[in-house]
Design a protein around this motif. Structure first.
Motif, PDB file in Angstrom:
ATOM      1  N   VAL A  52       0.841  -1.193   0.000  1.00 27.46           N
ATOM      2  CA  VAL A  52       0.000   0.000   0.000  1.00 27.46           C
ATOM      3  C   VAL A  52       0.876   1.242   0.000  1.00 27.46           C
ATOM      4  O   VAL A  52       1.922   1.287   0.657  1.00 27.46           O
ATOM      5  CB  VAL A  52      -0.963  -0.012   1.218  1.00 27.46           C
ATOM      6  CG1 VAL A  52      -0.203  -0.119   2.528  1.00 27.46           C
ATOM      7  CG2 VAL A  52      -1.854   1.207   1.229  1.00 27.46           C
ATOM      8  N   ALA A  53       0.441   2.256  -0.751  1.00 27.36           N
ATOM      9  CA  ALA A  53       1.138   3.539  -0.811  1.00 27.36           C
ATOM     10  C   ALA A  53       0.128   4.654  -0.581  1.00 27.36           C
ATOM     11  O   ALA A  53      -0.980   4.622  -1.129  1.00 27.36           O
ATOM     12  CB  ALA A  53       1.826   3.723  -2.157  1.00 27.36           C
ATOM     13  N   VAL A  54       0.517   5.633   0.232  1.00 29.12           N
ATOM     14  CA  VAL A  54      -0.348   6.762   0.578  1.00 29.12           C
ATOM     15  C   VAL A  54       0.268   8.031  -0.006  1.00 29.12           C
ATOM     16  O   VAL A  54       1.477   8.259   0.127  1.00 29.12           O
ATOM     17  CB  VAL A  54      -0.493   6.905   2.105  1.00 29.12           C
ATOM     18  CG1 VAL A  54      -1.465   8.034   2.448  1.00 29.12           C
ATOM     19  CG2 VAL A  54      -0.954   5.590   2.730  1.00 29.12           C
ATOM     20  N   PHE A  55      -0.577   8.880  -0.605  1.00 29.24           N
ATOM     21  CA  PHE A  55      -0.105  10.110  -1.229  1.00 29.24           C
ATOM     22  C   PHE A  55      -0.825  11.308  -0.626  1.00 29.24           C
ATOM     23  O   PHE A  55      -2.052  11.356  -0.590  1.00 29.24           O
ATOM     24  CB  PHE A  55      -0.337  10.056  -2.747  1.00 29.24           C
ATOM     25  CG  PHE A  55       0.325   8.869  -3.394  1.00 29.24           C
ATOM     26  CD1 PHE A  55       1.668   8.904  -3.712  1.00 29.24           C
ATOM     27  CD2 PHE A  55      -0.391   7.705  -3.645  1.00 29.24           C
ATOM     28  CE1 PHE A  55       2.297   7.803  -4.288  1.00 29.24           C
ATOM     29  CE2 PHE A  55       0.218   6.599  -4.216  1.00 29.24           C
ATOM     30  CZ  PHE A  55       1.566   6.648  -4.538  1.00 29.24           C
ATOM     31  N   GLU A  56      -0.045  12.264  -0.132  1.00 31.95           N
ATOM     32  CA  GLU A  56      -0.571  13.479   0.493  1.00 31.95           C
ATOM     33  C   GLU A  56      -0.034  14.689  -0.263  1.00 31.95           C
ATOM     34  O   GLU A  56       1.162  14.755  -0.571  1.00 31.95           O
ATOM     35  CB  GLU A  56      -0.162  13.534   1.958  1.00 31.95           C
ATOM     36  CG  GLU A  56      -0.444  14.846   2.663  1.00 31.95           C
ATOM     37  CD  GLU A  56      -1.920  15.211   2.654  1.00 31.95           C
ATOM     38  OE1 GLU A  56      -2.222  16.385   2.342  1.00 31.95           O
ATOM     39  OE2 GLU A  56      -2.764  14.341   2.960  1.00 31.95           O
ATOM     40  N   ALA A  57      -0.919  15.645  -0.549  1.00 30.84           N
ATOM     41  CA  ALA A  57      -0.510  16.803  -1.343  1.00 30.84           C
ATOM     42  C   ALA A  57       0.493  17.680  -0.605  1.00 30.84           C
ATOM     43  O   ALA A  57       1.373  18.278  -1.230  1.00 30.84           O
ATOM     44  CB  ALA A  57      -1.738  17.621  -1.737  1.00 30.84           C
ATOM     45  N   ARG A  58       0.374  17.765   0.705  1.00 29.31           N
ATOM     46  CA  ARG A  58       1.311  18.572   1.485  1.00 29.31           C
ATOM     47  C   ARG A  58       1.938  17.684   2.558  1.00 29.31           C
ATOM     48  O   ARG A  58       2.392  16.589   2.266  1.00 29.31           O
ATOM     49  CB  ARG A  58       0.592  19.793   2.057  1.00 29.31           C
ATOM     50  CG  ARG A  58       0.020  20.699   0.942  1.00 29.31           C
ATOM     51  CD  ARG A  58      -0.635  21.937   1.476  1.00 29.31           C
ATOM     52  NE  ARG A  58       0.341  22.871   2.033  1.00 29.31           N
ATOM     53  CZ  ARG A  58       0.016  24.039   2.564  1.00 29.31           C
ATOM     54  NH1 ARG A  58      -1.253  24.413   2.607  1.00 29.31           N
ATOM     55  NH2 ARG A  58       0.936  24.841   3.050  1.00 29.31           N
ATOM     56  N   ASN A  59       1.979  18.133   3.802  1.00 28.34           N
ATOM     57  CA  ASN A  59       2.506  17.288   4.865  1.00 28.34           C
ATOM     58  C   ASN A  59       1.433  16.343   5.394  1.00 28.34           C
ATOM     59  O   ASN A  59       0.234  16.621   5.280  1.00 28.34           O
ATOM     60  CB  ASN A  59       3.021  18.146   6.026  1.00 28.34           C
ATOM     61  CG  ASN A  59       4.313  18.851   5.693  1.00 28.34           C
ATOM     62  OD1 ASN A  59       5.158  18.313   4.979  1.00 28.34           O
ATOM     63  ND2 ASN A  59       4.472  20.063   6.206  1.00 28.34           N
ATOM     64  N   VAL A  60       1.853  15.239   5.983  1.00 24.25           N
ATOM     65  CA  VAL A  60       0.920  14.353   6.660  1.00 24.25           C
ATOM     66  C   VAL A  60       0.111  15.161   7.672  1.00 24.25           C
ATOM     67  O   VAL A  60       0.658  15.987   8.410  1.00 24.25           O
ATOM     68  CB  VAL A  60       1.692  13.218   7.362  1.00 24.25           C
ATOM     69  CG1 VAL A  60       0.785  12.445   8.306  1.00 24.25           C
ATOM     70  CG2 VAL A  60       2.309  12.277   6.328  1.00 24.25           C
ATOM     71  N   ALA A  61      -1.209  14.931   7.680  1.00 29.95           N
ATOM     72  CA  ALA A  61      -2.131  15.606   8.613  1.00 29.95           C
ATOM     73  C   ALA A  61      -2.286  17.087   8.328  1.00 29.95           C
ATOM     74  O   ALA A  61      -2.721  17.840   9.200  1.00 29.95           O
ATOM     75  CB  ALA A  61      -1.701  15.399  10.065  1.00 29.95           C
ATOM     76  N   ASN A  62      -1.986  17.526   7.105  1.00 33.35           N
ATOM     77  CA  ASN A  62      -2.148  18.947   6.799  1.00 33.35           C
ATOM     78  C   ASN A  62      -3.613  19.371   6.805  1.00 33.35           C
ATOM     79  O   ASN A  62      -3.920  20.529   7.053  1.00 33.35           O
ATOM     80  CB  ASN A  62      -1.543  19.263   5.434  1.00 33.35           C
ATOM     81  CG  ASN A  62      -1.662  20.732   5.076  1.00 33.35           C
ATOM     82  OD1 ASN A  62      -0.939  21.561   5.598  1.00 33.35           O
ATOM     83  ND2 ASN A  62      -2.595  21.053   4.188  1.00 33.35           N
ATOM     84  N   GLY A  63      -4.520  18.445   6.524  1.00 34.82           N
ATOM     85  CA  GLY A  63      -5.936  18.787   6.459  1.00 34.82           C
ATOM     86  C   GLY A  63      -6.605  18.760   7.815  1.00 34.82           C
ATOM     87  O   GLY A  63      -5.999  19.081   8.844  1.00 34.82           O
ATOM     88  N   ALA A  64      -7.865  18.329   7.828  1.00 34.06           N
ATOM     89  CA  ALA A  64      -8.664  18.411   9.049  1.00 34.06           C
ATOM     90  C   ALA A  64      -8.100  17.559  10.181  1.00 34.06           C
ATOM     91  O   ALA A  64      -8.280  17.883  11.358  1.00 34.06           O
ATOM     92  CB  ALA A  64     -10.098  17.998   8.753  1.00 34.06           C
ATOM     93  N   SER A  65      -7.420  16.460   9.858  1.00 44.36           N
ATOM     94  CA  SER A  65      -6.917  15.591  10.924  1.00 44.36           C
ATOM     95  C   SER A  65      -5.919  16.311  11.820  1.00 44.36           C
ATOM     96  O   SER A  65      -5.855  16.050  13.022  1.00 44.36           O
ATOM     97  CB  SER A  65      -6.264  14.344  10.324  1.00 44.36           C
ATOM     98  OG  SER A  65      -7.214  13.593   9.604  1.00 44.36           O
ATOM     99  N   GLY A  66      -5.137  17.213  11.266  1.00 42.34           N
ATOM    100  CA  GLY A  66      -4.189  17.972  12.070  1.00 42.34           C
ATOM    101  C   GLY A  66      -4.717  19.300  12.549  1.00 42.34           C
ATOM    102  O   GLY A  66      -4.010  20.057  13.224  1.00 42.34           O
ATOM    103  N   ARG A  67      -5.975  19.625  12.242  1.00 45.65           N
ATOM    104  CA  ARG A  67      -6.551  20.917  12.610  1.00 45.65           C
ATOM    105  C   ARG A  67      -7.842  20.780  13.417  1.00 45.65           C
ATOM    106  O   ARG A  67      -8.470  21.775  13.754  1.00 45.65           O
ATOM    107  CB  ARG A  67      -6.865  21.721  11.349  1.00 45.65           C
ATOM    108  CG  ARG A  67      -5.664  21.974  10.451  1.00 45.65           C
ATOM    109  CD  ARG A  67      -6.130  22.500   9.088  1.00 45.65           C
ATOM    110  NE  ARG A  67      -5.015  22.641   8.179  1.00 45.65           N
ATOM    111  CZ  ARG A  67      -4.400  23.769   7.892  1.00 45.65           C
ATOM    112  NH1 ARG A  67      -4.797  24.879   8.479  1.00 45.65           N
ATOM    113  NH2 ARG A  67      -3.408  23.803   7.039  1.00 45.65           N
ATOM    114  N   SER A  68      -8.275  19.561  13.682  1.00 42.08           N
ATOM    115  CA  SER A  68      -9.583  19.347  14.281  1.00 42.08           C
ATOM    116  C   SER A  68      -9.590  19.747  15.754  1.00 42.08           C
ATOM    117  O   SER A  68      -8.566  20.092  16.334  1.00 42.08           O
ATOM    118  CB  SER A  68      -9.983  17.869  14.154  1.00 42.08           C
ATOM    119  OG  SER A  68      -9.304  17.102  15.130  1.00 42.08           O
ATOM    120  N   GLY A  69     -10.776  19.630  16.365  1.00 40.71           N
ATOM    121  CA  GLY A  69     -10.889  19.915  17.786  1.00 40.71           C
ATOM    122  C   GLY A  69     -10.375  18.801  18.661  1.00 40.71           C
ATOM    123  O   GLY A  69     -10.241  18.975  19.870  1.00 40.71           O
ATOM    124  N   GLY A  70     -10.118  17.635  18.088  1.00 39.00           N
ATOM    125  CA  GLY A  70      -9.599  16.530  18.864  1.00 39.00           C
ATOM    126  C   GLY A  70     -10.594  15.918  19.826  1.00 39.00           C
ATOM    127  O   GLY A  70     -10.220  15.138  20.707  1.00 39.00           O
TER     128      GLY A  70
END
Length: 428
Positions: A52-70
């Protein structure tokens, strides 16, 4: 808003060394998006022996996962069980209800299993009722969900004040299974676990093309060709036009937050002393939490400005000390925002628009727990589980009605919603 503005970035442990795709690649499953959903799918697939290969446009967790309320809320944002039954049908109703209600337990078990250091604590989630009408609805719905095992508890004004330090709420519903994580740390922990299991994860590697070939799929990444037997799309509120119609199937909303540096005990002491996370029942909700280091985080809904920025922070600055008097005069050091994706029926959608092409999105503000469930389910599907055996029904990709006017008019709409909330609060 850049990730550097986020409190999470200042407090998370360092992530893995970022790797950019610089050549052609062949894999069994390609995943687009390195957030909660994509990394959970990658972990399961890699452990099953899949390349399996994962492709992210920027850094890992750049989207909602790294910005959420947790906040780990074990509940879909549908009001009643019958609303969920109408959305998914009787065949999938009980399965999906149980997946949602157990989603917090599953997340904390996952954190423990892989020893992810993300300040995980399962101290409960309290949803405060902003008026008596909201109380009646919330208590009635809690009884219905409790028949399915939700374990919700009704609390009165004294308990709400004692457990939160907030003023103006006469009642609330507590979910003892709820809790909190440091979301960027959790994502980086999933990144580490997936890599250790054998997944390849590439950052700064946007997927700019996707088409079928010889029973599989070809992705264009950084000018290189990636071939895969199956593809998982895990981009949620950051979905683009890679898959026809997918972007327009959800309504992107902007969730915003502010945070303090560590506060002295006079200020932080009364707030969430037992460790609960909090949200409320207003149309423009607030959500907040106390951090282990003595910081306080306060969030709500914002909007995108015509110039591409994020607005709504001024409302948070005013609202936080009104609800929590001990926060009057504090300095809010951090502010940030990210996109969440809404579906018309407020239920996450699983799509399979072509053989071997799987997409899951639309967590409706409950993505910390439900995105991990969707990632697991899409991995199961990629491994060959029949659609009828999954907890999510396969849904056709359909456009979200009146999407563009709602995106463009978000600022005005929020002003009107805020007025309606204020009227209800005054009426009690």
């Amino acid at each position: 808003m850049e990730q550097a503005d986020a409190f999470w970035n200042a407090t998370a442990p360092d992530g893995q060394i970022q790797q950019r795709l610089d050549g052609a690649l062949a894999c069994d499953v390609a995943i687009v998006g390195a957030g909660f959903t994509g990394l959970r799918a990658a972990l399961m697939l890699a452990e099953a022996g899949t390349k399996v290969a994962v492709f992210e446009a920027r850094n890992v967790a750049n989207g909602a996962s790294g910005r959420s309320g947790g906040q780990v809320n074990p509940m879909l944002p549908v009001a009643r069980p019958d609303d969920l039954r109408r959305a998914v049908g009787p065949k999938f109703f009980e399965r999906l209800a149980q997946v949602a209600l157990n989603s917090a337990d599953d997340l904390f078990d996952l954190v423990q299993r892989y020893q992810i250091k993300c300040e995980a604590r399962q101290k409960g989630w309290l949803r405060a009722n902003h008026c008596d009408a909201a109380r009646k609805v919330a208590e009635g719905n809690a009884k219905l969900w409790n028949k399915l095992g939700a374990e919700f508890e009704s609390v009165g004004k004294e308990d709400v004040t004692r457990l939160t330090g907030a003023v103006g709420y006469g009642s609330g519903i507590v979910s003892p299974r709820g809790g909190a994580v440091q979301p960027l740390a959790l994502t980086r922990g999933l990144d580490r676990a997936a890599r250790e299991a054998g997944a390849e994860i590439f950052s700064h590697s946007p997927v700019t093309g996707l088409h079928p070939r010889d029973g599989g799929w070809v992705l264009k990444v950084n000018g290189h060709e990636v071939t895969a037997q199956k593809v998982i799309i895990a981009t949620n509120g950051y979905t683009d036009n890679l898959v026809k119609g997918l972007k327009r199937s959800v309504l992107p909303l902007t969730s915003i937050q502010i945070a303090t540096d560590p506060l002295d005990n006079d200020r932080i002491g009364p707030l969430c002393p037992a460790g609960h996370t909090i949200s409320d029942t207003r149309r423009l909700i607030m959500y907040c939490r106390r951090e282990p280091g003595g910081q306080f985080i306060y969030g709500g809904m914002g909007y995108r400005t015509p110039t591409g920025g994020i607005g709504g922070f001024q409302w948070l600055y005013k609202d936080a000390p009104r609800i929590f008097p001990s926060l009057k005069g504090v300095k809010w050091t951090y502010k940030w925002g990210g996109f969440v994706a809404l579906t018309p029926d407020r239920v996450p959608h699983l799509h399979e628009p072509a053989p071997g092409l799987i997409a899951g999105l639309g967590y409706n503000g409950r993505g910390v727990a439900m995105s991990l469930q969707m990632g697991r389910v899409m991995a199961q599907r990629a491994l060959g589980t029949a659609l009828d055996d999954l907890p999510f029904p396969q849904a056709p990709i359909t456009p979200y009605r009146f999407r563009d006017p709602q995106v463009l008019g978000a600022g005005l709409a929020m002003s009107l919603l805020r007025l309606a909330d204020e009227r209800e609060v005054r009426r009690g």
